[in-house]
Scaffold this active site. Structure first.
Site, PDB file in Angstrom:
ATOM      1  N   LYS A   1       7.011  47.692  -4.077  1.00  0.00           N
ATOM      2  CA  LYS A   1       5.686  47.002  -4.708  1.00  0.00           C
ATOM      3  C   LYS A   1       5.333  46.291  -5.550  1.00  0.00           C
ATOM      4  O   LYS A   1       4.017  45.508  -5.771  1.00  0.00           O
ATOM      5  CB  LYS A   1       5.146  48.345  -5.794  1.00  0.00           C
TER       6      LYS A   1
ATOM      7  N   ARG B   1       4.889  42.698  -2.999  1.00  0.00           N
ATOM      8  CA  ARG B   1       3.811  43.191  -2.721  1.00  0.00           C
ATOM      9  C   ARG B   1       2.901  42.529  -3.797  1.00  0.00           C
ATOM     10  O   ARG B   1       1.546  41.408  -4.109  1.00  0.00           O
ATOM     11  CB  ARG B   1       2.965  44.700  -2.264  1.00  0.00           C
TER      12      ARG B   1
ATOM     13  N   HIS C   1       3.879  40.838  -6.572  1.00  0.00           N
ATOM     14  CA  HIS C   1       4.183  40.009  -7.528  1.00  0.00           C
ATOM     15  C   HIS C   1       4.374  38.889  -6.714  1.00  0.00           C
ATOM     16  O   HIS C   1       4.778  37.472  -7.497  1.00  0.00           O
ATOM     17  CB  HIS C   1       4.805  40.718  -8.902  1.00  0.00           C
TER      18      HIS C   1
ATOM     19  N   LYS D   1      -8.287  45.406 -10.190  1.00  0.00           N
ATOM     20  CA  LYS D   1      -7.554  45.292 -10.931  1.00  0.00           C
ATOM     21  C   LYS D   1      -7.063  43.924 -11.840  1.00  0.00           C
ATOM     22  O   LYS D   1      -7.824  43.145 -11.973  1.00  0.00           O
ATOM     23  CB  LYS D   1      -5.518  44.779 -10.675  1.00  0.00           C
ATOM     24  N   PRO D   2      -7.872  44.318 -13.227  1.00  0.00           N
ATOM     25  CA  PRO D   2      -7.567  43.617 -14.327  1.00  0.00           C
ATOM     26  C   PRO D   2      -7.120  42.200 -14.542  1.00  0.00           C
ATOM     27  O   PRO D   2      -7.545  40.955 -14.475  1.00  0.00           O
ATOM     28  CB  PRO D   2      -8.319  44.766 -15.451  1.00  0.00           C
ATOM     29  N   VAL D   3      -5.731  41.908 -14.331  1.00  0.00           N
ATOM     30  CA  VAL D   3      -4.881  40.971 -14.283  1.00  0.00           C
ATOM     31  C   VAL D   3      -3.199  41.242 -13.253  1.00  0.00           C
ATOM     32  O   VAL D   3      -3.184  42.648 -13.625  1.00  0.00           O
ATOM     33  CB  VAL D   3      -3.935  40.842 -15.880  1.00  0.00           C
TER      34      VAL D   3
ATOM     35  N   THR E   1      -0.046  38.522 -11.982  1.00  0.00           N
ATOM     36  CA  THR E   1       0.855  37.344 -11.495  1.00  0.00           C
ATOM     37  C   THR E   1       1.673  37.348 -10.444  1.00  0.00           C
ATOM     38  O   THR E   1       1.561  38.114 -10.294  1.00  0.00           O
ATOM     39  CB  THR E   1       1.743  37.565 -12.941  1.00  0.00           C
TER      40      THR E   1
ATOM     41  N   LYS F   1       6.670  47.499 -22.688  1.00  0.00           N
ATOM     42  CA  LYS F   1       6.324  46.477 -24.159  1.00  0.00           C
ATOM     43  C   LYS F   1       6.284  48.003 -23.835  1.00  0.00           C
ATOM     44  O   LYS F   1       5.423  48.343 -25.260  1.00  0.00           O
ATOM     45  CB  LYS F   1       4.685  46.169 -22.888  1.00  0.00           C
TER      46      LYS F   1
ATOM     47  N   ARG G   1      -6.892  36.638 -13.467  1.00  0.00           N
ATOM     48  CA  ARG G   1      -7.977  37.957 -14.343  1.00  0.00           C
ATOM     49  C   ARG G   1      -9.272  37.779 -13.975  1.00  0.00           C
ATOM     50  O   ARG G   1     -10.092  36.895 -13.381  1.00  0.00           O
ATOM     51  CB  ARG G   1      -8.067  36.616 -16.164  1.00  0.00           C
TER      52      ARG G   1
ATOM     53  N   HIS H   1       8.737  45.904 -12.382  1.00  0.00           N
ATOM     54  CA  HIS H   1       7.878  45.887 -12.847  1.00  0.00           C
ATOM     55  C   HIS H   1       7.347  44.308 -13.661  1.00  0.00           C
ATOM     56  O   HIS H   1       8.334  44.024 -14.336  1.00  0.00           O
ATOM     57  CB  HIS H   1       7.570  47.205 -14.058  1.00  0.00           C
TER      58      HIS H   1
END
Length: 149
Positions: A32, A35, A37, A66-68, A70, A91, A110, A144
């Site tokens: 994932k 896929r 990033h 998806k809001p954000v 990279t 985080k 974004r 992640h």
């Protein structure tokens, strides 16, 4: 006796298949991560429509936008190597995050404020930043993307 052995073997087969089947076809956390990033080619990353194309192509606009996100434009080996660099707190408070020792070429996507599903519209920002990634598993691999700084 032969029928009894067959029944026992059949029962064991059903039990094993019932245990294995749910994991078949399920995307691993490492897959994932790749896929969502990794884009080593980054063919059109400078295009203003790069994020719109990639978010759709990588299945991040199915059912919602998806809001954000990279995308990293470096070899996978370089990103995997971050898992042995400087350990930092994630985080979410976990201790399995690592910060890259150098900057990497990335594209930030974004969601534009007025954009609504199914017409997901993204801004595309190309930059060089350090990454903070969470790593897990054996072998220890990225699972992640926690932040870019």
């Amino acid at each position: 006796m032969g029928l009894e052995k067959s029944f026992i073997l059949f029962s064991l087969l059903v039990l094993v298949l019932g245990w294995v089947q749910p994991s078949l076809g399920r995307e691993s956390s490492a897959d994932k991560f790749k896929r969502q990033h990794m884009d080593t080619e980054g063919s059109s990353k400078s295009s203003p429509t790069y994020c719109n194309q990639m978010m759709k192509r990588r299945d991040m606009t199915n059912g919602s936008c998806k809001p954000v996100n990279t995308f990293v434009h470096e070899p996978l080996e370089d990103v995997q190597a971050i898992c042995s660099q400087g350990q930092v707190t994630c985080k979410n408070g976990k201790s399995n995050c690592y910060k890259s020792s150098s900057t990497l070429h990335i594209t930030d996507c974004r969601l534009k404020g007025s954009s609504k599903y199914p017409n997901c519209d993204y801004t595309t920002t190309d930059s060089q930043k350090q990454l903070i990634i969470a790593c897990d598993g054996n072998p220890y691999v990225p699972v992640h993307l926690d932040d870019s700084v």
